[in-house]
Scaffold this active site. Structure first.
Site, mmCIF file in Angstrom:
data_model
loop_
_atom_site.group_PDB
_atom_site.id
_atom_site.type_symbol
_atom_site.label_atom_id
_atom_site.label_comp_id
_atom_site.label_asym_id
_atom_site.label_seq_id
_atom_site.Cartn_x
_atom_site.Cartn_y
_atom_site.Cartn_z
ATOM 1 N N THR A 1 1.577 14.410 4.908
ATOM 2 C CA THR A 1 2.933 14.153 5.739
ATOM 3 C C THR A 1 3.456 15.609 6.006
ATOM 4 O O THR A 1 3.478 16.479 5.006
ATOM 5 C CB THR A 1 3.810 13.211 4.916
ATOM 6 O OG1 THR A 1 3.246 11.995 5.111
ATOM 7 C CG2 THR A 1 5.207 13.099 5.586
ATOM 8 N N ARG B 1 3.928 -1.285 8.844
ATOM 9 C CA ARG B 1 4.852 -0.881 7.819
ATOM 10 C C ARG B 1 5.371 0.563 7.825
ATOM 11 O O ARG B 1 4.830 1.451 8.746
ATOM 12 C CB ARG B 1 3.722 -0.570 6.551
ATOM 13 C CG ARG B 1 4.242 0.072 5.015
ATOM 14 C CD ARG B 1 4.032 1.552 5.128
ATOM 15 N NE ARG B 1 4.493 2.157 3.927
ATOM 16 C CZ ARG B 1 4.551 3.482 3.947
ATOM 17 N NH1 ARG B 1 4.257 4.322 5.040
ATOM 18 N NH2 ARG B 1 4.949 4.197 2.724
ATOM 19 N N GLY C 1 7.512 3.757 6.047
ATOM 20 C CA GLY C 1 7.905 4.292 4.674
ATOM 21 C C GLY C 1 9.180 4.793 4.759
ATOM 22 O O GLY C 1 10.106 4.555 5.513
ATOM 23 N N ASP C 2 9.392 5.810 3.952
ATOM 24 C CA ASP C 2 10.726 6.546 3.882
ATOM 25 C C ASP C 2 10.958 7.490 5.022
ATOM 26 O O ASP C 2 12.481 7.963 5.200
ATOM 27 C CB ASP C 2 10.913 7.367 2.662
ATOM 28 C CG ASP C 2 9.651 8.502 2.557
ATOM 29 O OD1 ASP C 2 8.592 8.180 2.777
ATOM 30 O OD2 ASP C 2 10.004 9.764 2.499
ATOM 31 N N THR D 1 8.696 13.804 1.229
ATOM 32 C CA THR D 1 7.187 13.576 1.179
ATOM 33 C C THR D 1 6.905 12.934 -0.156
ATOM 34 O O THR D 1 7.289 13.138 -0.976
ATOM 35 C CB THR D 1 5.980 14.501 1.581
ATOM 36 O OG1 THR D 1 4.908 13.883 1.745
ATOM 37 C CG2 THR D 1 6.234 15.690 0.494
ATOM 38 N N GLY D 2 6.127 11.922 -0.011
ATOM 39 C CA GLY D 2 5.428 11.231 -1.403
ATOM 40 C C GLY D 2 5.381 9.730 -0.819
ATOM 41 O O GLY D 2 5.276 9.075 0.058
ATOM 42 N N GLY E 1 6.277 6.477 0.007
ATOM 43 C CA GLY E 1 7.543 5.954 0.683
ATOM 44 C C GLY E 1 8.218 4.799 -0.106
ATOM 45 O O GLY E 1 9.389 4.996 -0.034
#
Ligand code: ASP
Length: 303
Positions: A163, A191, A193-194, A214-215, A217
């Site tokens: 990302t 879906r 994510g963050d 990043t990571g 979510g």
């Protein structure tokens, strides 16, 4: 007034063979954002310019070359926030657009903060942004990976953390942050994510700073990590301290892994991660060219 930009290309274990591609992609993106800032452009436009470069680069899990979801499709999330007035725009589960960040940038100028799926695609079309066949966003590398997983029956492991994100400070002292992602590999269709969620994957406020995450979510969202990170900033401590504390919260409270880039209101750059690697590039007034690096957890120096 000083200007500054930092971009990242994901926090996860980066294979030795992919290190140069990460560094080069981040460098090119930093240059693209820098040229906007240097010409007196706005931080939000610098963020868009930098992220477009990363979205075009199949090294990264954003735009072309995004991870495929469980149905073998590319669905993308992206957002941008302007610290000048807290305006923000995001898109989620967007298909068939080359530059999700460009759509997010247009949403920022409108009333909604987040548009998803077909609604986001129609919005892009109505803005005059070119649509493409969703299949055109699928790279050979991602298609091969997805097919191999289907054959071997081992789907689901989350290794897709390339990302991208960017944070910038312009000549007017305005901060902005942006994100773009194809999500985690083989995530459920629909879906989100963050990355496009304000306060989670990104936040920007001229009164404190701006950051992009990043990571994982699902973990990042639970601790509202972007806003949490900015709340931890202190005038008398380098921004890396706040980033480190945020990574500890991510790890200890929800067992998450990730990385963060940040510029505070004084123009100080910070970054950190608790994943194996973080790829980054940054450029600020006083430097003659951007610095790019792939950092390993155990050594915090810039290579
Ligand atoms: N945070 C992104 C997501 O959960 C993935 C990533 O950063 O690699 O969608």
């Amino acid at each position: 007034m000083n200007i500054a930009i930092i971009v990242h290309g994901g926090a996860h274990a980066i294979d030795a063979a992919d290190i140069d591609a990460h560094k080069n992609g981040c460098l090119e993106a930093a240059w693209a954002g820098w040229s906007v800032l240097q010409n007196g452009g706005r931080a939000v436009d610098a963020v868009e310019a930098a992220i477009k470069v990363l979205e075009d680069d199949a090294t990264f899990n954003a735009g072309y070359g995004s991870e495929l979801n469980a149905a073998g499709e590319v669905e993308m999330d992206s957002a941008v926030m302007d610290g000048r007035d807290l305006s923000a725009g995001g898109v989620g589960a967007l298909k068939g657009v080359r530059h999700p960040i460009a759509v997010a940038r247009r949403v920022l100028d409108e009333q909604p903060v987040l548009l998803v799926a077909d609604g986001a695609r129609c919005f892009a079309r109505d803005c005059g942004i070119a649509l493409c066949d969703p299949q055109e966003m699928v790279s050979d590398k991602q298609r091969d990976k997805w097919e191999r997983r289907q054959r071997e029956g081992s789907p689901g492991a989350s290794d897709g953390h390339d990302t991208v994100g960017c944070v910038a400070l312009d000549t007017e002292g305005n901060l902005a942050a942006g994100t773009s992602t194809g999500g985690t590999n083989e995530n459920a269709p629909g879906r989100i994510g963050d990355s496009p969620i304000i306060g989670c994957g990104l936040y920007a406020d001229n009164q404190t700073g701006a950051c992009a995450l990043t990571g994982d979510g699902e973990s990042i969202v639970r601790v509202v990590l972007a806003k949490t990170t900015l709340d931890l900033l202190r005038e008398d401590a380098p921004p890396d301290v706040a980033v480190q504390q945020a990574m500890e919260i991510l790890q200890k409270r929800v067992g998450g892994e990730g990385g963060c880039i940040l510029i505070d209101r004084q123009g100080r750059i910070g970054w950190g991660h608790n994943a194996a690697n973080l790829s980054c590039a940054y450029f600020s007034t006083g430097m003659t060219e951007p610095v790019a690096f792939v950092h390993k957890t155990e050594e915090k120096e810039m290579e």
